[in-house]
Design a protein around this motif. Sequence first.
Motif, mmCIF file in Angstrom:
data_model
loop_
_atom_site.group_PDB
_atom_site.id
_atom_site.type_symbol
_atom_site.label_atom_id
_atom_site.label_comp_id
_atom_site.label_asym_id
_atom_site.label_seq_id
_atom_site.Cartn_x
_atom_site.Cartn_y
_atom_site.Cartn_z
ATOM 1 N N VAL A 128 -90.388 -13.319 -45.610
ATOM 2 C CA VAL A 128 -90.474 -14.648 -44.532
ATOM 3 C C VAL A 128 -88.937 -15.087 -44.165
ATOM 4 C CG1 VAL A 128 -91.383 -17.093 -44.661
ATOM 5 C CG2 VAL A 128 -92.543 -15.336 -45.638
ATOM 6 N N PRO A 129 -88.720 -15.176 -42.760
ATOM 7 C CA PRO A 129 -87.426 -15.411 -42.445
ATOM 8 C C PRO A 129 -87.085 -16.904 -42.410
ATOM 9 C CG PRO A 129 -88.663 -14.938 -40.367
ATOM 10 C CD PRO A 129 -89.497 -14.659 -41.839
ATOM 11 N N ARG A 130 -88.380 -17.909 -42.430
ATOM 12 C CA ARG A 130 -88.091 -19.111 -42.213
ATOM 13 C C ARG A 130 -89.390 -19.864 -43.032
ATOM 14 N NH1 ARG A 130 -88.258 -20.496 -36.034
ATOM 15 N NH2 ARG A 130 -87.037 -18.781 -36.354
ATOM 16 N N THR A 131 -88.641 -21.002 -43.766
ATOM 17 C CA THR A 131 -89.925 -21.736 -44.346
ATOM 18 C C THR A 131 -90.883 -22.295 -43.327
ATOM 19 O OG1 THR A 131 -88.382 -22.257 -46.132
ATOM 20 C CG2 THR A 131 -90.264 -23.779 -45.938
ATOM 21 N N GLY A 132 -92.396 -22.245 -43.624
ATOM 22 C CA GLY A 132 -93.295 -22.736 -43.001
ATOM 23 C C GLY A 132 -94.574 -22.227 -43.210
ATOM 24 N N ASP A 133 -95.494 -22.625 -42.347
ATOM 25 C CA ASP A 133 -97.003 -22.239 -42.518
ATOM 26 C C ASP A 133 -97.058 -21.131 -41.869
ATOM 27 O OD1 ASP A 133 -97.942 -24.548 -43.834
ATOM 28 O OD2 ASP A 133 -98.427 -25.372 -42.204
ATOM 29 N N TYR A 134 -97.763 -20.182 -42.384
ATOM 30 C CA TYR A 134 -98.156 -18.551 -42.095
ATOM 31 C C TYR A 134 -99.641 -18.610 -41.943
ATOM 32 C CZ TYR A 134 -93.278 -17.676 -41.816
ATOM 33 O OH TYR A 134 -91.960 -18.164 -41.664
ATOM 34 N N PHE A 135 -100.180 -17.974 -40.739
ATOM 35 C CA PHE A 135 -101.705 -18.158 -40.478
ATOM 36 C C PHE A 135 -102.217 -16.653 -40.749
ATOM 37 C CE2 PHE A 135 -99.711 -21.647 -38.665
ATOM 38 C CZ PHE A 135 -100.683 -22.691 -38.639
ATOM 39 N N ILE A 136 -103.392 -16.553 -41.524
ATOM 40 C CA ILE A 136 -104.053 -15.261 -41.538
ATOM 41 C C ILE A 136 -105.603 -15.428 -41.075
ATOM 42 C CG2 ILE A 136 -104.876 -13.584 -43.201
ATOM 43 C CD1 ILE A 136 -102.872 -15.246 -45.265
ATOM 44 N N GLU A 137 -105.747 -14.657 -39.978
ATOM 45 C CA GLU A 137 -107.179 -14.517 -39.360
ATOM 46 C C GLU A 137 -107.956 -13.240 -39.797
ATOM 47 O OE1 GLU A 137 -108.774 -15.577 -34.932
ATOM 48 O OE2 GLU A 137 -107.364 -13.589 -35.164
ATOM 49 N N VAL A 138 -109.236 -13.399 -40.460
ATOM 50 C CA VAL A 138 -109.905 -12.215 -40.671
ATOM 51 C C VAL A 138 -111.070 -11.995 -39.693
ATOM 52 C CG1 VAL A 138 -111.382 -11.312 -42.493
ATOM 53 C CG2 VAL A 138 -109.442 -12.875 -43.232
ATOM 54 N N VAL A 139 -111.328 -10.973 -39.327
ATOM 55 C CA VAL A 139 -112.439 -10.474 -38.271
ATOM 56 C C VAL A 139 -112.943 -9.216 -38.989
ATOM 57 C CG1 VAL A 139 -111.331 -11.574 -36.305
ATOM 58 C CG2 VAL A 139 -110.986 -9.103 -37.157
ATOM 59 N N ALA A 140 -114.267 -8.909 -38.537
ATOM 60 C CA ALA A 140 -114.890 -7.625 -39.139
ATOM 61 C C ALA A 140 -115.981 -7.452 -37.891
ATOM 62 C CB ALA A 140 -116.040 -7.994 -40.312
ATOM 63 N N HIS A 141 -116.509 -6.057 -37.969
ATOM 64 C CA HIS A 141 -117.075 -5.154 -37.187
ATOM 65 C C HIS A 141 -118.123 -4.582 -37.567
ATOM 66 C CE1 HIS A 141 -118.673 -3.959 -33.172
ATOM 67 N NE2 HIS A 141 -118.685 -2.668 -33.647
ATOM 68 N N PRO A 142 -119.507 -4.540 -37.780
ATOM 69 C CA PRO A 142 -120.212 -5.490 -37.111
ATOM 70 C C PRO A 142 -120.074 -6.914 -37.957
ATOM 71 C CG PRO A 142 -121.857 -3.949 -37.905
ATOM 72 C CD PRO A 142 -120.345 -3.487 -37.968
ATOM 73 N N ALA A 143 -120.032 -6.768 -39.137
ATOM 74 C CA ALA A 143 -120.078 -7.846 -40.332
ATOM 75 C C ALA A 143 -119.569 -7.186 -41.385
ATOM 76 C CB ALA A 143 -121.442 -8.405 -40.332
ATOM 77 N N ALA A 144 -119.059 -8.099 -42.503
ATOM 78 C CA ALA A 144 -118.430 -7.724 -43.648
ATOM 79 C C ALA A 144 -118.321 -8.789 -44.736
ATOM 80 C CB ALA A 144 -117.147 -6.808 -43.534
ATOM 81 N N HIS A 145 -118.508 -8.332 -45.906
ATOM 82 C CA HIS A 145 -118.558 -9.250 -46.811
ATOM 83 C C HIS A 145 -117.030 -8.830 -47.532
ATOM 84 C CE1 HIS A 145 -122.299 -10.994 -47.755
ATOM 85 N NE2 HIS A 145 -122.880 -10.054 -47.318
ATOM 86 N N TYR A 146 -115.928 -9.871 -47.419
ATOM 87 C CA TYR A 146 -114.613 -9.322 -47.855
ATOM 88 C C TYR A 146 -114.091 -10.231 -48.803
ATOM 89 C CZ TYR A 146 -113.224 -13.661 -45.180
ATOM 90 O OH TYR A 146 -112.890 -14.948 -45.077
ATOM 91 N N VAL A 147 -113.083 -9.546 -49.513
ATOM 92 C CA VAL A 147 -112.009 -10.306 -50.264
ATOM 93 C C VAL A 147 -110.909 -10.146 -49.797
ATOM 94 C CG1 VAL A 147 -111.106 -10.222 -52.768
ATOM 95 C CG2 VAL A 147 -113.622 -9.620 -52.503
ATOM 96 N N LEU A 148 -110.206 -11.270 -49.726
ATOM 97 C CA LEU A 148 -108.752 -11.348 -49.196
ATOM 98 C C LEU A 148 -107.988 -11.814 -50.376
ATOM 99 C CD1 LEU A 148 -107.235 -11.278 -46.356
ATOM 100 C CD2 LEU A 148 -107.262 -13.884 -46.438
ATOM 101 N N LYS A 149 -106.785 -11.252 -50.583
ATOM 102 C CA LYS A 149 -105.945 -11.613 -51.431
ATOM 103 C C LYS A 149 -104.499 -11.942 -50.943
ATOM 104 C CE LYS A 149 -107.879 -8.944 -55.164
ATOM 105 N NZ LYS A 149 -107.522 -8.031 -56.191
ATOM 106 N N VAL A 150 -103.972 -13.177 -51.197
ATOM 107 C CA VAL A 150 -102.650 -13.517 -50.623
ATOM 108 C C VAL A 150 -101.794 -13.986 -51.796
ATOM 109 C CG1 VAL A 150 -101.836 -15.277 -49.239
ATOM 110 C CG2 VAL A 150 -103.512 -14.555 -48.735
ATOM 111 N N LYS A 151 -100.606 -13.307 -51.878
ATOM 112 C CA LYS A 151 -99.442 -13.496 -53.035
ATOM 113 C C LYS A 151 -98.348 -13.747 -52.231
ATOM 114 C CE LYS A 151 -101.665 -9.890 -55.700
ATOM 115 N NZ LYS A 151 -101.462 -8.527 -56.160
ATOM 116 N N VAL A 152 -97.676 -14.578 -52.758
ATOM 117 C CA VAL A 152 -96.058 -15.103 -52.655
ATOM 118 C C VAL A 152 -95.239 -14.825 -53.697
ATOM 119 C CG1 VAL A 152 -94.600 -16.911 -51.906
ATOM 120 C CG2 VAL A 152 -96.845 -16.897 -50.731
ATOM 121 N N LYS A 153 -94.069 -14.017 -53.458
ATOM 122 C CA LYS A 153 -93.441 -13.845 -54.651
ATOM 123 C C LYS A 153 -91.854 -14.031 -54.229
ATOM 124 C CE LYS A 153 -95.729 -10.038 -56.787
ATOM 125 N NZ LYS A 153 -95.916 -8.690 -57.165
#
Length: 132
Positions: free
Chosen positions: A107-132
């Motif tokens: 990340v080049p700058r402190t701030g909020d980062y947005f994540i958008e999840v989409v699926a086709h046609p539909a999906a049960h998903y698992v999203l993992k987000v890590k910051v190190k």
Amino acid sequence: MRRDFSRLLILAVIISIGALLPSAAAGQAAAKPKRLHAPATVRGLVGGESHDSYVVRVPKGRSLTVEISWRSEDNNTASFSVGKSPNFEPVSFGKEYSDGKKWVGRVPRTGDYFIEVVAHPAAHYVLKVKVK
């Protein structure tokens, strides 16, 4: 006279409904992203024209990692994008791995980062987000 009044009333109702529809649609499109605190694991179901959106605050110089997996059913797919604004303007840093199932960026700058999840046609998903 009464007939003209009825027509005018019907016209007023139609115009009122027409004026409300765009604002109702805009309200749905502008759903507030869910705030995540990394590390986070989110499970969800998404499909059709909808999407799930998340936001995570990341300090400058830290590494943001996002991974997605989903339950495979009838050739469905799920994907995500990382943006630097609520309208998901793409970030200009980071790299995809594993056929787009993983993304890592410093990340080049402190701030909020947005994540958008989409699926086709539909999906049960698992999203993992890590910051190190």
